[in-house]
Design a protein around this motif. Structure first.
Motif, PDB file in Angstrom:
ATOM      1  N   THR A  22       4.371   3.699   2.091  1.00 55.71           N
ATOM      2  CA  THR A  22       3.853   4.937   2.276  1.00 55.71           C
ATOM      3  C   THR A  22       4.100   5.975   0.959  1.00 55.71           C
ATOM      4  O   THR A  22       4.786   5.549   0.230  1.00 55.71           O
ATOM      5  CB  THR A  22       4.933   5.470   3.341  1.00 55.71           C
ATOM      6  N   HIS A  65      -7.610   4.862  -7.086  1.00 51.71           N
ATOM      7  CA  HIS A  65      -8.144   3.806  -6.476  1.00 51.71           C
ATOM      8  C   HIS A  65      -6.847   2.724  -6.401  1.00 51.71           C
ATOM      9  O   HIS A  65      -6.435   2.165  -5.113  1.00 51.71           O
ATOM     10  CB  HIS A  65      -9.015   2.896  -7.242  1.00 51.71           C
ATOM     11  N   GLY A 102       3.156   4.653   6.579  1.00 57.62           N
ATOM     12  CA  GLY A 102       2.086   4.248   6.474  1.00 57.62           C
ATOM     13  C   GLY A 102       0.918   5.257   5.901  1.00 57.62           C
ATOM     14  O   GLY A 102      -0.039   4.976   5.789  1.00 57.62           O
ATOM     15  N   GLU A 103       1.509   6.455   6.068  1.00 60.82           N
ATOM     16  CA  GLU A 103       0.592   7.515   5.658  1.00 60.82           C
ATOM     17  C   GLU A 103       0.682   7.850   4.247  1.00 60.82           C
ATOM     18  O   GLU A 103       1.532   7.478   3.296  1.00 60.82           O
ATOM     19  CB  GLU A 103       1.195   8.971   6.239  1.00 60.82           C
ATOM     20  N   HIS A 118      -1.940  -5.646  -8.792  1.00 62.57           N
ATOM     21  CA  HIS A 118      -2.288  -4.219  -8.889  1.00 62.57           C
ATOM     22  C   HIS A 118      -2.888  -3.944 -10.388  1.00 62.57           C
ATOM     23  O   HIS A 118      -3.884  -2.937 -10.424  1.00 62.57           O
ATOM     24  CB  HIS A 118      -1.413  -3.177  -8.441  1.00 62.57           C
ATOM     25  N   GLU A 178      -4.514   4.009  -3.497  1.00 62.03           N
ATOM     26  CA  GLU A 178      -5.114   3.465  -2.322  1.00 62.03           C
ATOM     27  C   GLU A 178      -4.775   2.224  -1.985  1.00 62.03           C
ATOM     28  O   GLU A 178      -4.486   2.016  -0.520  1.00 62.03           O
ATOM     29  CB  GLU A 178      -6.564   3.797  -2.067  1.00 62.03           C
ATOM     30  N   GLU A 179      -4.818   1.310  -2.866  1.00 62.18           N
ATOM     31  CA  GLU A 179      -4.451  -0.098  -2.815  1.00 62.18           C
ATOM     32  C   GLU A 179      -2.998  -0.229  -2.401  1.00 62.18           C
ATOM     33  O   GLU A 179      -2.575  -0.920  -1.484  1.00 62.18           O
ATOM     34  CB  GLU A 179      -4.922  -0.920  -4.036  1.00 62.18           C
ATOM     35  N   ASP A 193      -4.082  11.294   4.056  1.00 64.84           N
ATOM     36  CA  ASP A 193      -3.953  11.372   5.662  1.00 64.84           C
ATOM     37  C   ASP A 193      -3.991  13.078   6.060  1.00 64.84           C
ATOM     38  O   ASP A 193      -4.731  13.393   6.879  1.00 64.84           O
ATOM     39  CB  ASP A 193      -3.199  10.407   6.306  1.00 64.84           C
ATOM     40  N   SER A 251      -1.113   1.996  -0.797  1.00 57.97           N
ATOM     41  CA  SER A 251      -1.067   2.322   0.387  1.00 57.97           C
ATOM     42  C   SER A 251      -1.489   1.328   1.664  1.00 57.97           C
ATOM     43  O   SER A 251      -0.791   1.144   2.637  1.00 57.97           O
ATOM     44  CB  SER A 251      -1.733   3.804   0.713  1.00 57.97           C
ATOM     45  N   LYS A 252      -2.818   0.783   1.414  1.00 65.70           N
ATOM     46  CA  LYS A 252      -3.202  -0.349   2.218  1.00 65.70           C
ATOM     47  C   LYS A 252      -2.264  -1.446   2.334  1.00 65.70           C
ATOM     48  O   LYS A 252      -2.118  -2.246   3.151  1.00 65.70           O
ATOM     49  CB  LYS A 252      -4.394  -0.714   1.700  1.00 65.70           C
ATOM     50  N   GLY A 253      -1.512  -1.617   1.212  1.00 61.89           N
ATOM     51  CA  GLY A 253      -0.485  -3.066   1.079  1.00 61.89           C
ATOM     52  C   GLY A 253       0.812  -2.519   2.112  1.00 61.89           C
ATOM     53  O   GLY A 253       1.514  -3.409   1.905  1.00 61.89           O
ATOM     54  N   GLY A 254       0.767  -1.459   2.447  1.00 66.94           N
ATOM     55  CA  GLY A 254       1.992  -0.932   3.371  1.00 66.94           C
ATOM     56  C   GLY A 254       3.124  -0.072   2.789  1.00 66.94           C
ATOM     57  O   GLY A 254       3.857   0.119   3.347  1.00 66.94           O
TER      58      GLY A 254
END
Length: 235
Positions: free
Chosen positions: A187, A176, A28-29, A121, A179-180, A203, A182-185
């Protein structure tokens, strides 16, 4: 821990490219590797993804030792690598390039779902799916390289200099999207010359200097460190 690199050494002939580096990436990082040209950042990614063999040290991915595992098997285990310079197949269409990224997936429904996710995406890729990849702009080729890597639904995405050669607006767009993703799971292990951008979305980060890790910490700690600001942030 998703990825653990321990005491990794890599040589190019007489040159010691990596001199016993150790770092880890948790699930997740977003982890950034920053450093000057020739510090060993690209070599690190190539070794982790199986493109270069190490002299010594170990690489553990998802609790499995992958130190001597071939690159194609590492992809099947859930790692994808977006190389520096994009490397799309210019004489194939956008869609054909993307489907190559799904070569480890057998189920047609899974491939379709992955394609829909990638188009979510990168809507521009859907608009250009029948276009030859070689006719895309640099930014679109970068999106295609990222999309192709995401087609395998990786647990870990390695990215090498995604902002290279792009206009500031496109750089913002690419970051951007990272980041999306990453937020989707997914790493992310990110090598990036633009240290400011990398530290804004990471992070944690590691600083590489001539094949050794000289500093590490949270992205915020490194952003506020005088040595980092002077050497990499132009302050």
């Amino acid at each position: 821990m998703l990825l653990e690199v321990k005491d990794l050494c890599v040589n190019y002939g007489m040159i010691k490219a990596l001199q016993g580096i150790s770092f880890e990436v948790n699930e997740g990082e977003v982890i950034a590797l920053i450093g000057a040209n020739g510090a060993g950042k690209t070599t690190t990614l190539h070794t982790v993804s199986g493109l270069i063999e190490s002299v010594s040290g170990s690489i553990t991915f998802n609790e499995q030792d992958i130190t001597r595992t071939p690159a194609d098997k590492i992809v099947a285990m859930g790692m994808a690598h977006v190389p520096e310079g994009r490397r799309v197949f210019p004489d194939m269409t956008v869609l054909q390039n993307l489907m190559l990224g799904a070569f480890t997936r057998r189920d047609p429904n899974e491939k379709k779902e992955s394609l829909e996710m990638v188009y979510g995406h990168f809507p521009r890729l859907k608009e250009r799916e029948k276009q030859l990849a070689g006719t895309l702009s640099g930014g679109e080729q970068q999106m295609l390289a990222m999309g192709r890597a995401l087609m395998s639904r990786p647990k870990l995405l390695l990215m090498d200099e995604p902002s290279m050669g792009l206009s500031p607006i496109l750089v913002d767009e690419i970051f951007h999207i990272i980041e999306e993703v990453s937020k989707g799971g997914t790493t992310v292990l990110l090598v990036e010359q633009n240290a400011q951008k990398a530290l804004n979305i990471a992070d944690r980060a590691y600083v590489l200097e001539t094949g050794k890790i000289s500093m590490s910490g949270s992205a915020e700690e490194l952003r506020n460190d005088d040595r980092v600001r002077k050497a990499y942030l132009g302050e």
